[in-house]
Enzyme design. Structure first.
Site, mmCIF file in Angstrom:
data_model
loop_
_atom_site.group_PDB
_atom_site.id
_atom_site.type_symbol
_atom_site.label_atom_id
_atom_site.label_comp_id
_atom_site.label_asym_id
_atom_site.label_seq_id
_atom_site.Cartn_x
_atom_site.Cartn_y
_atom_site.Cartn_z
ATOM 1 N N LYS A 253 41.934 22.455 -1.286
ATOM 2 C CA LYS A 253 41.755 21.275 -0.432
ATOM 3 C C LYS A 253 40.494 20.529 -0.863
ATOM 4 C CE LYS A 253 42.383 20.411 4.507
ATOM 5 N NZ LYS A 253 42.207 21.033 5.826
HETATM 6 C C1 E4P Z 1 43.438 19.218 8.550
HETATM 7 O O1 E4P Z 1 43.640 19.798 7.537
HETATM 8 C C2 E4P Z 1 42.260 19.393 9.413
HETATM 9 O O2 E4P Z 1 41.861 20.738 9.300
HETATM 10 C C3 E4P Z 1 42.535 19.167 10.859
HETATM 11 O O3 E4P Z 1 43.867 18.811 11.112
HETATM 12 C C4 E4P Z 1 41.524 18.361 11.572
HETATM 13 O O4 E4P Z 1 41.890 18.277 12.934
HETATM 14 P P1 E4P Z 1 40.858 17.827 14.064
HETATM 15 O O5 E4P Z 1 40.641 16.352 13.932
HETATM 16 O O6 E4P Z 1 41.554 18.167 15.360
HETATM 17 O O7 E4P Z 1 39.604 18.610 13.834
#
Ligand code: E4P
Length: 219
Positions: A87
């Site tokens: 990622k």
């Molecule tokens: C995606 O990969 C992120 O980890 C995540 O969906 C972020 O979500 P949040 O905005 O609820 O922290």
């Protein structure tokens, strides 16, 4: 549509997996920190434990923000398990790193996507997934779901293979709308997945069936 769970909590991952509907997992540095996971060895061991539970992909985020650092970290992460997707944040060096990993056959998930232009750039660089953050856009009064529709449309126009992984999904309606809009994957907390189970007519209907059965059985 694939269901990924957005957590580093092993119990929640197991629970979603046991339900029989889970494909993969996404994590981020905040989610790992929430579980108290720190230090290179512990982080790697935790990713391996996650990979042992699920069948599909597990996104593991790099901490470095420079090209060389992202490449070094990403290679280490990718070595852990075939399920690992590296990622990478949507920044200049991140785009370069995605291009590098694509040429090496290593899957990437380009994270922190907040515009269709960023999603286009990530696809051009060869990202396997893009993660547009719906909830965080909603938080600042910009329609996050509209972005999902735009990205799906652009990718269809040109046949990009990059998958739209809807992220920052906060409730069941987000998930259902993503399905309508054609997102390839949704990643969300466990409560969003289990929230799909609920309908008051299911509960009252079942109560009635059981009551009628009991009445007939007692005659
Ligand atoms: C995606 O990969 C992120 O980890 C995540 O969906 C972020 O979500 P949040 O905005 O609820 O922290």
């Amino acid at each position: 549509m694939k269901f990924f769970i957005d957590t580093a909590n092993l119990d929640e991952i197991r629970e979603a997996h046991d339900l029989g509907v889970l494909d993969g997992v996404t994590t981020n540095p905040s989610l790992m920190a929430k579980e108290g996971i720190s230090g290179e060895a512990n982080i790697k061991a935790h990713y391996k434990a996650i990979c042992n539970i699920v069948e599909d992909k597990v996104s593991a985020e790099v901490i470095a923000t420079d090209y060389e650092g992202m490449v070094r970290e990403g290679k280490e992460l990718a070595k852990l398990d075939d399920k690992i997707v590296v990622k990478i944040p949507m920044i200049r060096d991140g785009v370069k790193a995605i291009h590098y990993f694509h040429s090496e056959g290593i899957r990437t998930n380009c994270t922190l996507i907040f515009s269709s232009g960023q999603a286009l750039l990530a696809a051009k660089a060869g990202a396997s997934y893009v993660s547009p953050f719906i909830g965080r856009l909603d938080d600042i009064a910009i329609d996050g779901l509209e972005l999902i529709g735009q990205i799906v449309h652009i990718y269809q126009n040109y046949g990009y293979e990059t998958e739209v992984l809807a992220a920052s999904v906060r409730h069941t309606m987000h998930l259902i709308k993503c399905a309508e809009l054609g997102a390839d994957v949704v990643t969300c907390p466990l409560k969003v997945i289990t929230g799909l189970l609920k309908h008051p007519l299911t509960d009252s209907g079942l109560a009635q069936f059981l009551a009628d059965h009991a009445k007939a059985a007692s005659k």
